[in-house]
Design a protein around this motif. Structure first.
Motif, mmCIF file in Angstrom:
data_model
loop_
_atom_site.group_PDB
_atom_site.id
_atom_site.type_symbol
_atom_site.label_atom_id
_atom_site.label_comp_id
_atom_site.label_asym_id
_atom_site.label_seq_id
_atom_site.Cartn_x
_atom_site.Cartn_y
_atom_site.Cartn_z
ATOM 1 N N LYS A 25 0.829 -1.208 0.000
ATOM 2 C CA LYS A 25 0.000 0.000 0.000
ATOM 3 C C LYS A 25 0.861 1.255 0.000
ATOM 4 O O LYS A 25 0.539 2.237 -0.679
ATOM 5 C CB LYS A 25 -0.947 0.007 1.203
ATOM 6 N N ASN A 26 1.959 1.234 0.731
ATOM 7 C CA ASN A 26 2.877 2.374 0.734
ATOM 8 C C ASN A 26 3.487 2.570 -0.644
ATOM 9 O O ASN A 26 3.641 3.702 -1.107
ATOM 10 C CB ASN A 26 3.972 2.192 1.783
ATOM 11 N N ALA A 27 3.854 1.470 -1.316
ATOM 12 C CA ALA A 27 4.422 1.560 -2.669
ATOM 13 C C ALA A 27 3.392 2.121 -3.645
ATOM 14 O O ALA A 27 3.721 2.949 -4.498
ATOM 15 C CB ALA A 27 4.916 0.190 -3.133
ATOM 16 N N VAL A 28 2.151 1.687 -3.520
ATOM 17 C CA VAL A 28 1.076 2.189 -4.391
ATOM 18 C C VAL A 28 0.887 3.690 -4.170
ATOM 19 O O VAL A 28 0.821 4.470 -5.129
ATOM 20 C CB VAL A 28 -0.246 1.420 -4.137
ATOM 21 N N ARG A 29 0.830 4.094 -2.913
ATOM 22 C CA ARG A 29 0.623 5.507 -2.573
ATOM 23 C C ARG A 29 1.787 6.370 -3.081
ATOM 24 O O ARG A 29 1.579 7.408 -3.711
ATOM 25 C CB ARG A 29 0.469 5.646 -1.060
ATOM 26 N N LEU A 30 3.005 5.936 -2.825
ATOM 27 C CA LEU A 30 4.189 6.686 -3.245
ATOM 28 C C LEU A 30 4.261 6.811 -4.761
ATOM 29 O O LEU A 30 4.468 7.898 -5.302
ATOM 30 C CB LEU A 30 5.457 6.017 -2.712
ATOM 31 N N GLU A 95 4.983 5.836 -18.385
ATOM 32 C CA GLU A 95 6.111 5.044 -18.885
ATOM 33 C C GLU A 95 7.358 5.218 -18.029
ATOM 34 O O GLU A 95 8.134 4.284 -17.860
ATOM 35 C CB GLU A 95 6.406 5.400 -20.345
ATOM 36 N N VAL A 96 7.548 6.388 -17.478
ATOM 37 C CA VAL A 96 8.678 6.625 -16.571
ATOM 38 C C VAL A 96 8.438 5.925 -15.235
ATOM 39 O O VAL A 96 9.339 5.304 -14.665
ATOM 40 C CB VAL A 96 8.901 8.144 -16.349
ATOM 41 N N GLN A 97 7.209 5.999 -14.726
ATOM 42 C CA GLN A 97 6.911 5.495 -13.387
ATOM 43 C C GLN A 97 6.769 3.984 -13.318
ATOM 44 O O GLN A 97 7.061 3.382 -12.275
ATOM 45 C CB GLN A 97 5.629 6.151 -12.861
ATOM 46 N N LEU A 98 6.342 3.341 -14.399
ATOM 47 C CA LEU A 98 6.058 1.906 -14.361
ATOM 48 C C LEU A 98 7.238 1.053 -13.894
ATOM 49 O O LEU A 98 7.066 0.232 -12.980
ATOM 50 C CB LEU A 98 5.546 1.429 -15.719
ATOM 51 N N PRO A 99 8.440 1.199 -14.447
ATOM 52 C CA PRO A 99 9.538 0.363 -13.947
ATOM 53 C C PRO A 99 9.915 0.667 -12.495
ATOM 54 O O PRO A 99 10.321 -0.241 -11.754
ATOM 55 C CB PRO A 99 10.701 0.660 -14.896
ATOM 56 N N ILE A 100 9.741 1.888 -12.080
ATOM 57 C CA ILE A 100 10.010 2.253 -10.681
ATOM 58 C C ILE A 100 9.001 1.567 -9.772
ATOM 59 O O ILE A 100 9.362 0.996 -8.735
ATOM 60 C CB ILE A 100 9.968 3.788 -10.500
ATOM 61 N N PHE A 101 7.730 1.588 -10.173
ATOM 62 C CA PHE A 101 6.681 0.930 -9.390
ATOM 63 C C PHE A 101 6.926 -0.572 -9.295
ATOM 64 O O PHE A 101 6.807 -1.167 -8.227
ATOM 65 C CB PHE A 101 5.307 1.214 -9.992
ATOM 66 N N ARG A 102 7.276 -1.186 -10.420
ATOM 67 C CA ARG A 102 7.538 -2.636 -10.406
ATOM 68 C C ARG A 102 8.670 -2.977 -9.447
ATOM 69 O O ARG A 102 8.577 -3.944 -8.690
ATOM 70 C CB ARG A 102 7.872 -3.115 -11.809
ATOM 71 N N ALA A 103 9.724 -2.192 -9.461
ATOM 72 C CA ALA A 103 10.858 -2.439 -8.559
ATOM 73 C C ALA A 103 10.448 -2.235 -7.102
ATOM 74 O O ALA A 103 10.813 -3.045 -6.228
ATOM 75 C CB ALA A 103 12.026 -1.514 -8.920
ATOM 76 N N ASP A 104 9.686 -1.186 -6.834
ATOM 77 C CA ASP A 104 9.224 -0.921 -5.465
ATOM 78 C C ASP A 104 8.309 -2.032 -4.976
ATOM 79 O O ASP A 104 8.394 -2.463 -3.818
ATOM 80 C CB ASP A 104 8.480 0.423 -5.384
ATOM 81 N N LEU A 105 7.442 -2.504 -5.854
ATOM 82 C CA LEU A 105 6.515 -3.574 -5.498
ATOM 83 C C LEU A 105 7.262 -4.874 -5.235
ATOM 84 O O LEU A 105 6.991 -5.567 -4.253
ATOM 85 C CB LEU A 105 5.492 -3.757 -6.613
ATOM 86 N N LYS A 106 8.220 -5.171 -6.071
ATOM 87 C CA LYS A 106 9.036 -6.374 -5.876
ATOM 88 C C LYS A 106 9.773 -6.315 -4.537
ATOM 89 O O LYS A 106 9.788 -7.280 -3.779
ATOM 90 C CB LYS A 106 10.032 -6.519 -7.029
ATOM 91 N N ARG A 107 10.345 -5.170 -4.248
ATOM 92 C CA ARG A 107 11.054 -4.978 -2.979
ATOM 93 C C ARG A 107 10.107 -5.122 -1.783
ATOM 94 O O ARG A 107 10.451 -5.748 -0.782
ATOM 95 C CB ARG A 107 11.731 -3.605 -2.981
ATOM 96 N N ALA A 108 8.898 -4.589 -1.910
ATOM 97 C CA ALA A 108 7.923 -4.679 -0.818
ATOM 98 C C ALA A 108 7.508 -6.124 -0.561
ATOM 99 O O ALA A 108 7.303 -6.511 0.586
ATOM 100 C CB ALA A 108 6.691 -3.827 -1.140
ATOM 101 N N LEU A 109 7.420 -6.915 -1.612
ATOM 102 C CA LEU A 109 6.988 -8.294 -1.450
ATOM 103 C C LEU A 109 8.120 -9.224 -1.015
ATOM 104 O O LEU A 109 7.863 -10.294 -0.483
ATOM 105 C CB LEU A 109 6.360 -8.787 -2.756
ATOM 106 N N GLU A 110 9.351 -8.815 -1.237
ATOM 107 C CA GLU A 110 10.500 -9.636 -0.840
ATOM 108 C C GLU A 110 10.851 -9.477 0.618
ATOM 109 O O GLU A 110 11.432 -10.367 1.216
ATOM 110 C CB GLU A 110 11.716 -9.304 -1.704
ATOM 111 N N ASP A 111 10.574 -8.325 1.198
ATOM 112 C CA ASP A 111 10.953 -8.074 2.596
ATOM 113 C C ASP A 111 10.219 -8.966 3.559
ATOM 114 O O ASP A 111 9.174 -9.401 3.435
ATOM 115 C CB ASP A 111 10.723 -6.607 2.964
#
Length: 111
Positions: A25-30, A95-111
């Motif tokens: 949720k934090n990644a989505v909001r950010l 297009e700029v934000q999508l890869p950043i979001f994917r990386a943030d989401l991946k990081r959030a799910l790995e922790d």
């Protein structure tokens, strides 16, 4: 005297899942906020109305971010008309934000 806790492992898993969901949720909001800022940055400015009309809505209990302009002519600027060239601002920001979001989401799910 003996105290036995039944289901502690289930509780621990549930708490970890809840912590992961909060990170998502934090990644989505950010990223929603950054997408809004990017769209505002790319928006062409004549009067500033379009730029100021770009809104962020957090939906679905924090699992969805929607960025959209409220100006009634916003689509015409983004996609153009037969009389006017397109001046995209949402798609480039996305297009700029999508890869950043994917990386943030991946990081959030790995922790």
């Amino acid at each position: 005297m003996e105290i036995k806790v039944i289901g502690a492992d289930k509780l621990e898993k549930k708490l970890k899942d809840l912590a992961s969901m909060e990170k998502v949720k934090n990644a989505v909001r950010l990223n929603g906020s950054e997408l809004q800022q990017g769209a505002m940055q790319y928006a062409p400015v004549k009067t500033g109305n379009l730029k100021q009309s770009i809104r962020l809505q957090i939906r679905d209990s924090g699992m969805e971010a929607a960025v959209h302009p409220t100006a009634d002519y916003a689509e015409y600027v983004e996609f153009g008309t037969r009389f006017m060239e397109a001046q995209p601002y949402l798609l480039p920001a996305f297009e700029v934000q999508l890869p950043i979001f994917r990386a943030d989401l991946k990081r959030a799910l790995e922790d």
